[in-house]
Design a protein around this motif. Structure first.
Motif, PDB file in Angstrom:
ATOM      1  N   ILE A  41      16.839   3.338 -18.206  1.00  0.00           N
ATOM      2  CA  ILE A  41      17.672   4.551 -18.298  1.00  0.00           C
ATOM      3  C   ILE A  41      17.983   5.059 -16.896  1.00  0.00           C
ATOM      4  CG2 ILE A  41      17.833   6.898 -19.203  1.00  0.00           C
ATOM      5  CD1 ILE A  41      15.799   6.138 -21.304  1.00  0.00           C
ATOM      6  N   LEU A 101      13.948  16.935 -24.928  1.00  0.00           N
ATOM      7  CA  LEU A 101      14.625  15.944 -24.091  1.00  0.00           C
ATOM      8  C   LEU A 101      16.020  16.421 -23.716  1.00  0.00           C
ATOM      9  CD1 LEU A 101      13.724  12.502 -25.672  1.00  0.00           C
ATOM     10  CD2 LEU A 101      12.911  13.490 -23.549  1.00  0.00           C
ATOM     11  N   TRP A 165      11.872   6.365 -29.376  1.00  0.00           N
ATOM     12  CA  TRP A 165      12.642   7.300 -28.546  1.00  0.00           C
ATOM     13  C   TRP A 165      13.150   6.617 -27.294  1.00  0.00           C
ATOM     14  CZ3 TRP A 165      14.534  11.350 -30.602  1.00  0.00           C
ATOM     15  CH2 TRP A 165      13.859  12.008 -31.634  1.00  0.00           C
ATOM     16  N   PHE A 169      17.110   6.052 -26.419  1.00  0.00           N
ATOM     17  CA  PHE A 169      17.796   6.620 -25.253  1.00  0.00           C
ATOM     18  C   PHE A 169      18.309   5.535 -24.312  1.00  0.00           C
ATOM     19  CE2 PHE A 169      16.460  10.745 -26.617  1.00  0.00           C
ATOM     20  CZ  PHE A 169      17.470  11.552 -26.134  1.00  0.00           C
ATOM     21  N   LEU A 172      21.531   4.705 -25.868  1.00  0.00           N
ATOM     22  CA  LEU A 172      22.499   5.781 -25.664  1.00  0.00           C
ATOM     23  C   LEU A 172      23.036   5.777 -24.228  1.00  0.00           C
ATOM     24  CD1 LEU A 172      23.584   8.095 -27.411  1.00  0.00           C
ATOM     25  CD2 LEU A 172      21.966   9.588 -26.244  1.00  0.00           C
ATOM     26  N   PHE A 220      21.051  11.807 -17.721  1.00  0.00           N
ATOM     27  CA  PHE A 220      20.192  10.736 -18.228  1.00  0.00           C
ATOM     28  C   PHE A 220      18.912  10.610 -17.408  1.00  0.00           C
ATOM     29  CE2 PHE A 220      24.021   9.429 -20.518  1.00  0.00           C
ATOM     30  CZ  PHE A 220      23.457   9.338 -21.776  1.00  0.00           C
ATOM     31  N   THR A 223      16.645  13.068 -19.040  1.00  0.00           N
ATOM     32  CA  THR A 223      16.015  12.622 -20.285  1.00  0.00           C
ATOM     33  C   THR A 223      14.945  11.571 -19.985  1.00  0.00           C
ATOM     34  OG1 THR A 223      17.721  10.973 -20.612  1.00  0.00           O
ATOM     35  CG2 THR A 223      18.045  13.055 -21.715  1.00  0.00           C
TER      36      THR A 223
END
Lengths: 313, 296
Positions: A41, A101, A165, A169, A172, A220, A223
């Protein structure tokens, strides 16, 4: 359905599947996988700034820490009030974590906006230094902010982060970055990267593009920070110093700037490498840095960048 | 008032060290246009060479101290030239970001090799120079502080003479103005760049020993913060500008010491970066730098 959407669905399905069987999996493997996911991420979001838009940010860990602290604050201070003594059901915990988050991400995005608006007027080395400076300032502020633990850090964060999770993410972040860059609007990022003066001449607001890239990247990173905090269960300001930023930058550069797949591969490789080198722990950072130098000399276009014949920066 | 003077003195001696490190950054930036991240680790190596040499000479003698200082400077000059030859030269015409990443790689390599070779635990630096405390009124001046300021001034004068009065100095300025044109008129760029690295690293080594004398504990990661701050000092004065680096270092050291002595002391590390951001936003060329317009 377009390809990125299919990939996103596939990742989400994969995440569900994995989390279903995660109880039976080796905890060490799951830990490493979580670390890999968080780094993906971070690297993919930084790639939007450093790779696609061609800016050089050295402050990604700063945004990560903003996200980590804000998300942790939500679940540590708000969590007990909302969920009561019992800790709530799994669904309640899940929605609280999602809210945490997103709060972390938004706080990081706000920080990104605050940092980006003044500093993105600068270029190259100077931008790198200003972002580095902001990252360090954020760290010093957290070190002195007693309600969030100060220099000792924040402890007792509930362990909400699961493999589901993390993978969700990851999916995403990759989805948003890929779709954004391949959209009509997103061509502006590439144009800003290729030639800023020419882009301005054809009427693009390059400053705006840079700030948008910066804010999304920061979101991001935030998160990722939230996931990290709820995975390690304790966060300290020094965990997000500029060594961490450099680690992320290295992933982006090794993967090949502006190449999402390459960056993902580099993030996986660079997270696994220290694990693989654990038996010779003393020497692993030496090998890591030597590898960095040798790769830059031998493959300056990035390890996994096969698209271009020569370095394209 | 006396407290003010005392802090000013402390600030100037810290600033003199920043200035010495900043000079290395500024010179390398002048000829190659890149930030040599490994510079702060050359500074660390300088301090460690001083530590080991300091054991060989009798403590607290002037000639012994001088020997240690010059030994460390020569050692680091060689190290700097070696790094340039092996790592930076092949990348000279590559993209700036790659050189930057490589410099970070070299920096990490020196730090972690240092942790293996020297050990990660902090060590006490020997008193290589004679020490005394002088009292002027209510002021306490240590000989170390005087020494730091004195050596820094001497080295800066020497540097100024090298850059403006010698042939190699002229060549350095030529390469910094326009490398291709310099080559056309017969300057050997490789020699000049190598020399610049040597000179900058020698100054870093001197800075390292002076720093270690004033803060008598050294470890392999000691270079990181002073290095970053010295770079801020170089930008503050105007990057590529030698008197600017000196001015920036002195200013930064003084401001930082005053903040350190006030109620905001825990924010000491952030102040350098705050200054950096303000200066880059309002006067990107630095205090003494010249503003250049970007052409297409």
């Amino acid at each position: 359905m377009p390809r990125p959407h299919l990939y996103l669905l596939a990742t989400l399905a994969c995440a569900f599947g994995l989390s279903h069987f995660s109880g039976r999996m080796d905890p060490y493997f799951l830990d490493v996988l979580t670390g890999v996911g968080i780094n993906i991420i971070l690297a993919v979001s930084l790639n939007l700034v450093n790779g696609y838009t061609g800016q050089f940010s050295l402050g990604h860990a700063g945004f990560m820490s903003v996200g980590a602290y804000m998300a942790a604050a939500v679940s540590v201070f708000l969590g007990p009030r909302l969920l009561g003594e019992s800790g709530g059901t799994a669904l309640q915990q899940g929605s609280l974590f999602l809210a945490a988050l997103i709060t972390g991400g938004c706080a990081a995005a706000l920080a990104g906006l605050a940092v980006g608006v003044p500093s993105l007027r600068l270029k190259g080395d100077y931008l790198a230094l200003v972002t580095l400076g902001f990252g360090e300032i954020i760290r010093v502020i957290f070190q002195n902010f007693e309600p969030l633990g100060g220099a000792l850090g924040l402890n007792g964060i509930p362990a909400y982060t699961t493999i589901f999770w993390v993978l969700a993410f990851v999916g995403l972040a990759v989805f948003v970055v890929t779709c954004l860059v391949n959209s009509t609007y997103g061509r502006g990022f590439l144009a800003t990267h290729d030639d800023e003066i020419a882009s301005e001449a054809v009427g693009l607001n390059t400053t705006r593009y840079k700030i948008v890239a910066f804010v999304i990247g920061a979101f991001f990173a935030g998160t990722a920070g939230g996931l990290y905090g709820h995975f390690k269960m304790t966060i300290t300001p020094t965990g997000f110093d500029f060594t961490k930023s450099i680690e992320i930058v290295v992933m982006v550069i090794l993967g090949g700037m502006g190449n999402t797949l390459g960056v993902i591969l580099a993030a996986i490789l660079l997270t696994l490498l220290p694990e693989l080198l654990r038996p010779i722990a003393e020497y692993r950072m030496i090998i890591y840095s030597l590898m960095l130098i040798v790769l830059m000399l031998a493959r300056p276009q990035g390890l996994f960048n096969f698209k271009f014949g020569k370095a394209k920066l | 008032m006396s407290e003010f003077l005392q802090q000013l003195l402390n600030g100037l001696s810290l600033g003199a060290i920043y200035a010495l490190i900043a000079l290395g950054y500024t010179m390398v930036y002048g000829v190659l246009r890149f930030i040599n991240f490994a510079h702060s680790d050359v500074f660390m190596v300088g301090a460690f060479i001083g530590y080991y040499l300091g054991k060989l000479v009798p403590e607290g003698t002037l000639w012994g101290g001088m020997l240690v200082l010059s030994g460390a400077m020569i050692g680091c000059a060689l190290l700097g030239m070696f790094i340039e030859r092996v790592v930076y030269r092949p990348l000279r015409h590559g993209p700036t970001l790659n050189v930057l990443i490589t410099a970070i790689g070299v920096s990490l390599l020196l730090e972690y090799t240092g942790q293996i070779v020297f050990g990660a635990a902090p060590r006490t630096f020997p008193q290589i120079f004679p020490t005394a405390n002088y009292h002027v009124g209510s002021l306490t001046i240590s000989s170390n502080q005087l020494f730091v300021i004195g050596v820094a001034i001497l080295l800066m004068i020497a540097l100024q003479l090298i850059v403006f009065k010698t042939k190699i100095g002229t060549a350095m300025r030529a390469v910094s103005l326009n490398p291709k044109a310099a080559q056309l008129v017969g300057v050997n760029n490789n020699v000049v760049i190598s020399f610049t690295f040597g000179l900058g690293s020698a100054l870093a080594a001197a800075g390292g020993i002076l720093y270690a004398m004033n803060y008598p504990s050294i470890d392999p990661l000691m270079g990181v913060m002073p290095g970053l701050k010295a770079f801020v000092a170089a930008i503050l004065g105007g990057i590529g500008n030698i008197p600017g680096a000196a001015l920036g270092g002195l200013l930064l050291g003084t401001v930082e010491t005053f903040i350190g002595g006030s109620q905001f002391s825990t924010y000491k590390d952030a102040i350098a970066f705050a200054i950096l951001i303000v200066i880059l936003l309002f006067k990107p060329a630095g205090l003494l730098g010249k503003f250049t317009i970007e052409k297409v």
